[in-house]
Enzyme design. Structure first.
Site, mmCIF file in Angstrom:
data_model
loop_
_atom_site.group_PDB
_atom_site.id
_atom_site.type_symbol
_atom_site.label_atom_id
_atom_site.label_comp_id
_atom_site.label_asym_id
_atom_site.label_seq_id
_atom_site.Cartn_x
_atom_site.Cartn_y
_atom_site.Cartn_z
ATOM 1 N N ILE A 13 0.833 -1.199 0.000
ATOM 2 C CA ILE A 13 0.000 0.000 0.000
ATOM 3 C C ILE A 13 0.872 1.254 0.000
ATOM 4 C CG2 ILE A 13 -1.881 1.207 1.153
ATOM 5 C CD1 ILE A 13 -2.756 -1.405 2.381
ATOM 6 N N THR A 122 -6.343 0.183 10.165
ATOM 7 C CA THR A 122 -7.134 -0.862 9.518
ATOM 8 C C THR A 122 -8.510 -0.961 10.149
ATOM 9 O OG1 THR A 122 -7.268 -3.274 9.214
ATOM 10 C CG2 THR A 122 -6.012 -2.500 11.099
ATOM 11 N N ASP A 123 -9.475 -1.442 9.385
ATOM 12 C CA ASP A 123 -10.798 -1.689 9.948
ATOM 13 C C ASP A 123 -10.790 -2.856 10.936
ATOM 14 O OD1 ASP A 123 -10.417 -3.709 8.072
ATOM 15 O OD2 ASP A 123 -12.267 -3.334 6.966
ATOM 16 N N GLU A 124 -9.724 -3.638 10.942
ATOM 17 C CA GLU A 124 -9.680 -4.804 11.826
ATOM 18 C C GLU A 124 -9.585 -4.429 13.303
ATOM 19 O OE1 GLU A 124 -7.443 -8.229 10.516
ATOM 20 O OE2 GLU A 124 -7.213 -7.339 8.527
ATOM 21 N N TYR A 152 -2.322 -8.934 15.520
ATOM 22 C CA TYR A 152 -2.126 -7.874 14.534
ATOM 23 C C TYR A 152 -3.082 -6.717 14.786
ATOM 24 C CZ TYR A 152 -3.262 -5.318 10.258
ATOM 25 O OH TYR A 152 -3.563 -4.326 9.365
ATOM 26 N N LYS A 156 -2.321 -2.748 16.135
ATOM 27 C CA LYS A 156 -2.729 -1.562 15.381
ATOM 28 C C LYS A 156 -3.664 -0.687 16.213
ATOM 29 C CE LYS A 156 -1.955 -0.445 11.741
ATOM 30 N NZ LYS A 156 -0.873 0.448 11.218
ATOM 31 N N TYR A 209 -10.261 -20.639 2.982
ATOM 32 C CA TYR A 209 -10.395 -20.882 4.422
ATOM 33 C C TYR A 209 -11.812 -21.334 4.788
ATOM 34 C CZ TYR A 209 -6.127 -18.259 5.760
ATOM 35 O OH TYR A 209 -4.846 -17.818 5.947
#
Length: 336
Positions: A13, A122-124, A152, A156, A209
């Site tokens: 990115i 991130t949206d996570e 992760y 963040k 997955y």
């Protein structure tokens, strides 16, 4: 001239952002600070003019190096991160060091020199949402509660909280953006879309997955780059902006489209073990970004954007082929 320091600018990115800056903003030049770990690649910047882009190989946790570079810049755009969920489950330590300690190091330098800072997140960090099949229409907004699922995402989220604290406590001129899943050129082959594309191109079967029903909100990386520039130039200090293009699709649907576009049968893939704590659904409400800054996504046809991405990987086999076997070997160890 304005001078930007872009951390992680040799990664997927970040490199696309640097390309966009060189192409669209001729009065801005860039120093890229990148550790060149497995996901960073000199080749991602190789065709850019040396008088506009300088690569410094180094670690964002190196306070002396960061201090020197920040003192010479007008703004920092912080892309550098350990970002792969699977890797964070097996070894969280690099995620803590890079995503938390590295962000802290940058914040300290930006505070010292009063340098504008933008945090790429991130949206996570928000966890996940119920699937739409349950009747849910919920989407993430900048007011959503942080509820990270993986090491992760947790690191963040921690970095975002540090940014907010430096804004409030020290008056740092900073903004945050939380973006949905990106796709496009230069993405490392361990990620979902390039993994499936390069599996097919290298004679392997794609992998899916669990049941494949997990939903991601896809955005082309070029639209992400344009949004970051708008936030950097016109965003309100202290604010968080969510970046998304209303691109919700299940992993199974994305793989089905890849198989179709690459001329493979619909069942030409293998099911693999699901990821631990796999988030169900992400969905971004980018109303604030659209209304306040006037940003709109340009790549709104996902099939066309995906075809362009497939074409890029087909044309750049020398870029991904050297690391492909190693990446797949790592997945096999974990039954994926």
């Amino acid at each position: 001239m304005m001078h930007l320091l872009v951390t992680g600018g040799a990664g997927f990115i970040g490199a696309n952002f640097v390309h966009d800056i060189v192409r669209e903003h001729p009065t801005t030049d860039v120093t890229v600070l990148d550790k060149l770990t497995y996901a960073g690649n000199r080749a991602n910047l190789a065709d850019l003019p040396a008088e506009r882009v300088r690569l410094v190989v180094g670690d964002i946790t190196d306070a002396g190096l960061v201090d020197r570079l920040v003192s010479q810049t007008d703004a920092v755009v912080h892309y550098a991160a350990e970002s792969h969920n699977d890797r964070s489950l097996y070894n969280p330590d690099p995620f803590v060091q890079t995503n938390i300690v590295g962000t802290y190091t940058l914040l300290q330098a930006c505070h010292k020199y009063n340098v504008r800072f933008h945090q790429i997140s991130t949206d996570e960090v928000y966890g996940d949402l119920p699937l739409r099949s349950t009747g849910s229409t919920a989407m993430f907004t900048s007011d959503s509660r942080y509820n990270p699922s993986s090491p992760y995402a947790a690191t963040k989220a921690s970095a975002d909280m540090l940014v907010r604290a430096w804004v409030r406590s020290f008056g740092l001129r900073a903004t945050i953006s939380n973006c949905s899943n990106n796709y496009g050129p230069y993405q490392y082959v361990e990620k979902f879309i390039p993994r499936q594309i390069t599996n097919i191109l290298s004679g392997r079967r794609p992998k899916l997955y669990g049941r494949g029903m997990n939903v991601r909100d896809w955005i082309h990386v070029s639209d992400h780059s344009r949004a970051v520039w708008e936030i950097l130039m016109h965003g309100e200090i202290g604010q968080t902006y969510l970046i998304g293009a209303n691109g919700e699709r299940s992993n199974r649907d994305v793989l089905a489209l890849i198989l179709k576009l690459m001329g493979r049968p619909a069942d030409a893939f293998d099911w693999v073990a699901d990821r631990a704590g796999h988030d169900r659904r992400y969905a971004i409400d980018a109303t604030k970004l659209r209304n306040e800054l006037g940003w709109q996504p340009e790549v709104t046809d996902f099939e066309a954007g995906l075809q362009q991405t497939i074409d890029w990987y087909r044309a750049h086999e020398s870029w991904w082929r050297p690391v492909k076997a190693q990446v797949e070997a790592g997945y096999r160890v974990h039954g994926q």
